[in-house]
Write a protein that holds these residues in place. Sequence first.
Motif, PDB file in Angstrom:
ATOM      1  N   LEU A   1       0.824  -1.206   0.000  1.00 37.00           N
ATOM      2  CA  LEU A   1       0.000   0.000   0.000  1.00 37.00           C
ATOM      3  C   LEU A   1       0.863   1.263   0.000  1.00 37.00           C
ATOM      4  N   ARG A   2       1.914   1.283   0.822  1.00 35.69           N
ATOM      5  CA  ARG A   2       2.814   2.443   0.845  1.00 35.69           C
ATOM      6  C   ARG A   2       3.496   2.625  -0.506  1.00 35.69           C
ATOM      7  N   ALA A   3       3.960   1.532  -1.104  1.00 36.25           N
ATOM      8  CA  ALA A   3       4.614   1.616  -2.406  1.00 36.25           C
ATOM      9  C   ALA A   3       3.640   2.101  -3.472  1.00 36.25           C
ATOM     10  N   PHE A   4       2.418   1.604  -3.431  1.00 32.56           N
ATOM     11  CA  PHE A   4       1.421   2.026  -4.408  1.00 32.56           C
ATOM     12  C   PHE A   4       1.089   3.509  -4.224  1.00 32.56           C
ATOM     13  N   ALA A   5       0.926   3.942  -2.977  1.00 31.66           N
ATOM     14  CA  ALA A   5       0.628   5.352  -2.715  1.00 31.66           C
ATOM     15  C   ALA A   5       1.772   6.240  -3.204  1.00 31.66           C
ATOM     16  N   TRP A   6       2.991   5.816  -2.960  1.00 32.65           N
ATOM     17  CA  TRP A   6       4.147   6.596  -3.403  1.00 32.65           C
ATOM     18  C   TRP A   6       4.167   6.679  -4.929  1.00 32.65           C
ATOM     19  N   THR A   7       3.899   5.548  -5.596  1.00 36.37           N
ATOM     20  CA  THR A   7       3.902   5.510  -7.062  1.00 36.37           C
ATOM     21  C   THR A   7       2.818   6.404  -7.640  1.00 36.37           C
ATOM     22  N   THR A   8       1.608   6.291  -7.117  1.00 32.10           N
ATOM     23  CA  THR A   8       0.516   7.114  -7.653  1.00 32.10           C
ATOM     24  C   THR A   8       0.756   8.593  -7.367  1.00 32.10           C
ATOM     25  N   ASP A   9       1.386   8.905  -6.253  1.00 36.44           N
ATOM     26  CA  ASP A   9       1.724  10.308  -5.969  1.00 36.44           C
ATOM     27  C   ASP A   9       2.723  10.827  -7.004  1.00 36.44           C
ATOM     28  N   ARG A  10       3.717  10.014  -7.345  1.00 37.42           N
ATOM     29  CA  ARG A  10       4.679  10.413  -8.388  1.00 37.42           C
ATOM     30  C   ARG A  10       3.979  10.655  -9.712  1.00 37.42           C
ATOM     31  N   TRP A  11       3.056   9.747 -10.070  1.00 35.95           N
ATOM     32  CA  TRP A  11       2.318   9.923 -11.325  1.00 35.95           C
ATOM     33  C   TRP A  11       1.489  11.202 -11.307  1.00 35.95           C
ATOM     34  N   ALA A  12       0.844  11.470 -10.169  1.00 39.36           N
ATOM     35  CA  ALA A  12       0.043  12.698 -10.064  1.00 39.36           C
ATOM     36  C   ALA A  12       0.941  13.924 -10.212  1.00 39.36           C
ATOM     37  N   GLN A  13       2.132  13.906  -9.602  1.00 33.71           N
ATOM     38  CA  GLN A  13       3.057  15.032  -9.719  1.00 33.71           C
ATOM     39  C   GLN A  13       3.506  15.218 -11.173  1.00 33.71           C
ATOM     40  N   GLN A  14       3.753  14.120 -11.882  1.00 34.04           N
ATOM     41  CA  GLN A  14       4.116  14.213 -13.306  1.00 34.04           C
ATOM     42  C   GLN A  14       2.982  14.839 -14.107  1.00 34.04           C
ATOM     43  N   MET A  15       1.747  14.458 -13.772  1.00 31.86           N
ATOM     44  CA  MET A  15       0.597  15.021 -14.488  1.00 31.86           C
ATOM     45  C   MET A  15       0.488  16.523 -14.219  1.00 31.86           C
ATOM     46  N   TYR A  16       0.671  16.933 -12.959  1.00 32.43           N
ATOM     47  CA  TYR A  16       0.620  18.362 -12.625  1.00 32.43           C
ATOM     48  C   TYR A  16       1.683  19.132 -13.412  1.00 32.43           C
ATOM     49  N   ARG A  17       2.903  18.584 -13.434  1.00 28.98           N
ATOM     50  CA  ARG A  17       3.984  19.262 -14.145  1.00 28.98           C
ATOM     51  C   ARG A  17       3.693  19.369 -15.647  1.00 28.98           C
ATOM     52  N   ALA A  18       2.972  18.377 -16.184  1.00 29.95           N
ATOM     53  CA  ALA A  18       2.634  18.393 -17.608  1.00 29.95           C
ATOM     54  C   ALA A  18       1.374  19.222 -17.881  1.00 29.95           C
ATOM     55  N   GLY A  19       0.798  19.822 -16.841  1.00 31.10           N
ATOM     56  CA  GLY A  19      -0.394  20.642 -17.012  1.00 31.10           C
ATOM     57  C   GLY A  19      -1.682  19.840 -17.102  1.00 31.10           C
ATOM     58  N   ILE A  20      -1.661  18.592 -16.692  1.00 29.48           N
ATOM     59  CA  ILE A  20      -2.863  17.749 -16.709  1.00 29.48           C
ATOM     60  C   ILE A  20      -3.411  17.665 -15.293  1.00 29.48           C
TER      61      ILE A  20
END
Length: 106
Positions: free
Chosen positions: A70-89
Amino acid sequence: MLTLIGAVYTARTSKAAAVTSAEATRVVAAVQVAPAQRSEDLKVLQATVSRVDEENGALRGRVSRVESILRAFAWTTDRWAQQMYRAGIEPEPVHPLVDEYNRTGV
């Protein structure tokens, strides 16, 4: 007549003595069996406690593994969300349980 009364009295006394003797024998047998029964009960209890301890250990290991995933999944999805924010999505809003986990870690 006196012989008859004596015989009846003797029969009653013998019957009472036999009943008392049988009851005493039953009590003695129960007292002698009690420690053995307690020993058997203790063995069953110890086996049950041992089995529950073993199951508890296995469950703790599984829960620990699920928490790690669960911690690994949360960390991964947080990284993906940050990438989306940086890409303007703008990502979809998170589920309330995910938001609670991100805030509390529980």
